[in-house]
Design an enzyme around this catalytic site. Structure first.
Site, PDB file in Angstrom:
ATOM      1  N   ASP A   1       0.860  -1.191   0.000  1.00  0.00           N
ATOM      2  CA  ASP A   1       0.000   0.000   0.000  1.00  0.00           C
ATOM      3  C   ASP A   1       0.893   1.237   0.000  1.00  0.00           C
ATOM      4  O   ASP A   1       2.124   1.135  -0.180  1.00  0.00           O
ATOM      5  CB  ASP A   1      -1.009  -0.043   1.165  1.00  0.00           C
ATOM      6  CG  ASP A   1      -0.367   0.191   2.532  1.00  0.00           C
ATOM      7  OD1 ASP A   1       0.880   0.297   2.607  1.00  0.00           O
ATOM      8  OD2 ASP A   1      -1.107   0.271   3.525  1.00  0.00           O
TER       9      ASP A   1
ATOM     10  N   CYS B   1       3.118  -3.180   4.040  1.00  0.00           N
ATOM     11  CA  CYS B   1       2.319  -2.009   4.411  1.00  0.00           C
ATOM     12  C   CYS B   1       3.063  -1.299   5.536  1.00  0.00           C
ATOM     13  O   CYS B   1       4.245  -1.581   5.763  1.00  0.00           O
ATOM     14  CB  CYS B   1       0.882  -2.383   4.773  1.00  0.00           C
ATOM     15  SG  CYS B   1       0.667  -3.413   6.230  1.00  0.00           S
TER      16      CYS B   1
ATOM     17  N   THR C   1       2.793  -1.396   8.867  1.00  0.00           N
ATOM     18  CA  THR C   1       3.180  -2.317   9.951  1.00  0.00           C
ATOM     19  C   THR C   1       3.362  -3.757   9.490  1.00  0.00           C
ATOM     20  O   THR C   1       3.945  -4.559  10.222  1.00  0.00           O
ATOM     21  CB  THR C   1       2.086  -2.333  11.030  1.00  0.00           C
ATOM     22  OG1 THR C   1       0.871  -2.787  10.411  1.00  0.00           O
ATOM     23  CG2 THR C   1       1.887  -0.956  11.640  1.00  0.00           C
TER      24      THR C   1
ATOM     25  N   HIS D   1       9.103 -24.069   9.260  1.00  0.00           N
ATOM     26  CA  HIS D   1       8.078 -24.723  10.089  1.00  0.00           C
ATOM     27  C   HIS D   1       6.651 -24.498   9.584  1.00  0.00           C
ATOM     28  O   HIS D   1       5.817 -25.386   9.690  1.00  0.00           O
ATOM     29  CB  HIS D   1       8.167 -24.210  11.530  1.00  0.00           C
ATOM     30  CG  HIS D   1       9.403 -24.672  12.238  1.00  0.00           C
ATOM     31  ND1 HIS D   1       9.627 -24.452  13.571  1.00  0.00           N
ATOM     32  CD2 HIS D   1      10.495 -25.349  11.795  1.00  0.00           C
ATOM     33  CE1 HIS D   1      10.793 -24.969  13.931  1.00  0.00           C
ATOM     34  NE2 HIS D   1      11.347 -25.513  12.859  1.00  0.00           N
TER      35      HIS D   1
ATOM     36  N   HIS E   1       5.781 -31.023  10.806  1.00  0.00           N
ATOM     37  CA  HIS E   1       5.063 -29.792  10.457  1.00  0.00           C
ATOM     38  C   HIS E   1       3.930 -30.043   9.465  1.00  0.00           C
ATOM     39  O   HIS E   1       2.972 -29.275   9.413  1.00  0.00           O
ATOM     40  CB  HIS E   1       6.040 -28.747   9.902  1.00  0.00           C
ATOM     41  CG  HIS E   1       7.140 -28.438  10.875  1.00  0.00           C
ATOM     42  ND1 HIS E   1       6.900 -27.829  12.077  1.00  0.00           N
ATOM     43  CD2 HIS E   1       8.466 -28.708  10.834  1.00  0.00           C
ATOM     44  CE1 HIS E   1       8.043 -27.705  12.743  1.00  0.00           C
ATOM     45  NE2 HIS E   1       9.009 -28.237  12.004  1.00  0.00           N
TER      46      HIS E   1
END
Ligand code: RB5
Length: 148
Positions: A11, A68, A70, A101, A136
């Site tokens: 963004d 973005c 954060t 993982h 996993h």
């Protein structure tokens, strides 16, 4: 390094870092799909998360990178798609382990939280760490509702 097809999205909070990451990925020989955005005009991060996730689900890209401010909004948006496992990473250990993982197929980064050099190192670890499989597989099957 194994060459992969990478879809990038950002963004207005992440387009500058996205450009740096694309430059590095191209230099490393990867094929790039740039889903935008490419300027500072305000946009909605779910639209760009959707473009990257749809490219992966359609088989047009192997892995995705979303940026973005954060990384949080992008990771929430991406993880709403059943076929997507998006890891929000702020360090290289997280980047390595989300591939090893979680078999993450999308990396989310927060351009307002980490520096460019850290982000480039994170991308490198994300692209060079293989999924470990084994125990996993069972856990990832539970994420998608499949039986192990
Ligand atoms: C945009 O201002 C900001 O909210 C966005 O980049 C992101 O940080 C959302 O999670």
């Amino acid at each position: 390094m194994k060459q992969v097809k990478l879809a990038f999205g950002a963004d207005h909070g992440g387009y500058g870092l996205k450009a740096k990451l694309i430059e590095a990925a191209r230099h490393a020989g990867h094929d790039i799909i740039d889903c935008g955005t490419n300027d500072a005009a305000s946009v909605d991060y779910p639209d760009f998360a959707a473009a990257v996730c749809r490219a992966i689900i359609a088989g047009e890209a192997d892995l995705g990178v979303l940026v973005c401010g954060t990384g949080i909004g992008m990771s929430i948006a991406a993880n709403r798609y059943k076929q997507i496992r998006c890891g929000l990473c702020t360090d290289t250990t997280a980047a390595r382990l989300t591939r090893a993982h979680n078999d993450a197929n999308v990396l989310a980064l927060g351009a307002r939280l980490i520096g460019e050099e850290v982000a480039l190192d994170i991308l490198h670890h994300f692209l060079t760490t293989p999924y470990e499989g084994g125990r996993h597989d069972r856990r990832i099957a539970k994420l998608t509702g499949q039986t192990a």
